[in-house]
Design a protein around this motif. Structure first.
Motif, PDB file in Angstrom:
ATOM      1  N   ASN A 294       0.853  -1.190   0.000  1.00 38.40           N
ATOM      2  CA  ASN A 294       0.000   0.000   0.000  1.00 38.40           C
ATOM      3  C   ASN A 294       0.890   1.243   0.000  1.00 38.40           C
ATOM      4  O   ASN A 294       2.117   1.143  -0.038  1.00 38.40           O
TER       5      ASN A 294
ATOM      6  N   ASP B 142      -2.276   8.173  -3.502  1.00 38.98           N
ATOM      7  CA  ASP B 142      -2.153   6.916  -4.253  1.00 38.98           C
ATOM      8  C   ASP B 142      -0.689   6.649  -4.638  1.00 38.98           C
ATOM      9  O   ASP B 142       0.164   7.534  -4.560  1.00 38.98           O
TER      10      ASP B 142
ATOM     11  N   VAL C 256       1.128   3.227 -12.923  1.00 37.86           N
ATOM     12  CA  VAL C 256       0.452   2.792 -11.693  1.00 37.86           C
ATOM     13  C   VAL C 256      -0.851   3.584 -11.477  1.00 37.86           C
ATOM     14  O   VAL C 256      -1.827   3.058 -10.967  1.00 37.86           O
TER      15      VAL C 256
ATOM     16  N   LYS D 238      -3.790   3.667  -8.317  1.00 34.18           N
ATOM     17  CA  LYS D 238      -3.816   2.460  -7.473  1.00 34.18           C
ATOM     18  C   LYS D 238      -3.337   2.786  -6.057  1.00 34.18           C
ATOM     19  O   LYS D 238      -2.430   3.597  -5.873  1.00 34.18           O
ATOM     20  N   THR D 239      -3.943   2.119  -5.095  1.00 34.26           N
ATOM     21  CA  THR D 239      -3.497   2.325  -3.712  1.00 34.26           C
ATOM     22  C   THR D 239      -2.855   1.062  -3.153  1.00 34.26           C
ATOM     23  O   THR D 239      -2.474   1.000  -1.993  1.00 34.26           O
ATOM     24  N   GLU D 240      -2.755   0.036  -4.015  1.00 33.55           N
ATOM     25  CA  GLU D 240      -2.085  -1.190  -3.614  1.00 33.55           C
ATOM     26  C   GLU D 240      -1.417  -1.836  -4.829  1.00 33.55           C
ATOM     27  O   GLU D 240      -2.002  -1.863  -5.909  1.00 33.55           O
ATOM     28  N   LEU D 241      -0.206  -2.330  -4.631  1.00 29.00           N
ATOM     29  CA  LEU D 241       0.567  -2.904  -5.734  1.00 29.00           C
ATOM     30  C   LEU D 241       0.955  -4.346  -5.417  1.00 29.00           C
ATOM     31  O   LEU D 241       1.171  -4.688  -4.254  1.00 29.00           O
TER      32      LEU D 241
ATOM     33  N   ASP E 106       2.375  -5.807 -10.769  1.00 28.21           N
ATOM     34  CA  ASP E 106       2.563  -4.359 -10.937  1.00 28.21           C
ATOM     35  C   ASP E 106       4.044  -4.016 -10.975  1.00 28.21           C
ATOM     36  O   ASP E 106       4.460  -3.081 -11.668  1.00 28.21           O
TER      37      ASP E 106
END
Ligand code: ADP
Ligand code: MG
Length: 210
Positions: free
Chosen positions: A4, A60, A95, A98-101, A105
């Motif tokens: 995150n 983000d 990216v 997005k708030t999570e990778l 990713d």
């Protein structure tokens, strides 16, 4: 792995720590085939980055990566500033919000970073640059249908092999290219900092989240 925004900031801080720990080494490498500023440049840039992103945990991942890139462009002198800056800015673009990778990713991020560096610096593999460490790592990640911790470890190893490879070749880009054949026998500073960055990411991903 789920990264995150807070964890992404942690990872970038770890990159900054390892670049700073290798500041003298990178500068020493650059003194052999350049102008002895690569470690100083990179360490100053990443220090500025850690300050800029410290309060971005509620933003983000794309914004954090873009801010990292813009800060590197504006604070790192020399060729490597615009190159690494473009790499992080391109990573931020792919990216997006997005708030999570995850590991997939990571492949997209490193592909975008490589494309950005090649677009800006016009280097191909074999010219004794950042590309010689980053491209082999990306190739390893591309070699499988999905990326995991083990594959990323192999990618980091490939980057390390790429750094070794730069010792035997002639520099065709940047300051070191002025030396021609005399650049042979020296490991490339930029390829080395790329390996340090990838190894730091690997280390951070294998640590328990704090
Ligand atoms: P400068 O050479 O302007 O002093 P640095 O010392 O910070 O900049 O960075 C030197 C490193 O930049 C080199 O070791 C090389 O890896 C990388 N580099 C230089 N030109 C290019 C290029 N066109 N494409 C990719 N990497 C490059
Ligand atoms: Mg230099």
């Amino acid at each position: 792995m789920a990264v995150n925004s807070a964890k992404l900031i942690e990872i970038i801080n770890l990159i900054a720590d390892d670049i700073n720990a290798n500041k003298e080494f990178l500068t020493e490498l650059d003194s052999a085939i350049g102008d002895a500023d690569h470690g100083i440049n990179m360490s100053k840039g990443f220090k500025a980055v850690t300050e800029k992103i410290s309060a971005m945990a509620d933003k983000d991942c794309g914004s954090i990566l873009k801010t990292t890139g813009m800060t590197l462009v504006s604070t790192v002198g020399g060729a490597s500033g615009p190159l690494y800056g473009t790499a992080f800015m391109r990573a931020g673009q792919v990216v997006g919000n997005k708030t999570e990778l995850n590991y997939d990713d990571l492949l997209v991020i490193l592909e975008a970073a490589l494309a950005g560096i090649k677009m800006r610096g016009k280097a191909e593999k074999g010219e004794k640059t950042i590309v010689d460490a980053l491209e082999p790592a990306v190739e390893v990640l591309r070699s499988s249908s999905s990326v995991d911790a083990k594959l990323f470890e192999k990618a980091v190893e490939a980057a390390k092999d790429g750094v070794e490879y730069t010792k035997g070749i002639i520099a065709k880009k940047g300051r070191a290219s002025y030396l021609g054949e005399r650049s042979i026998g020296h490991q490339d500073p930029g390829a080395t900092s790329t390996y340090i960055i990838l190894a730091a990411i690997h280390k951070a991903l294998n640590e328990k989240s704090s």
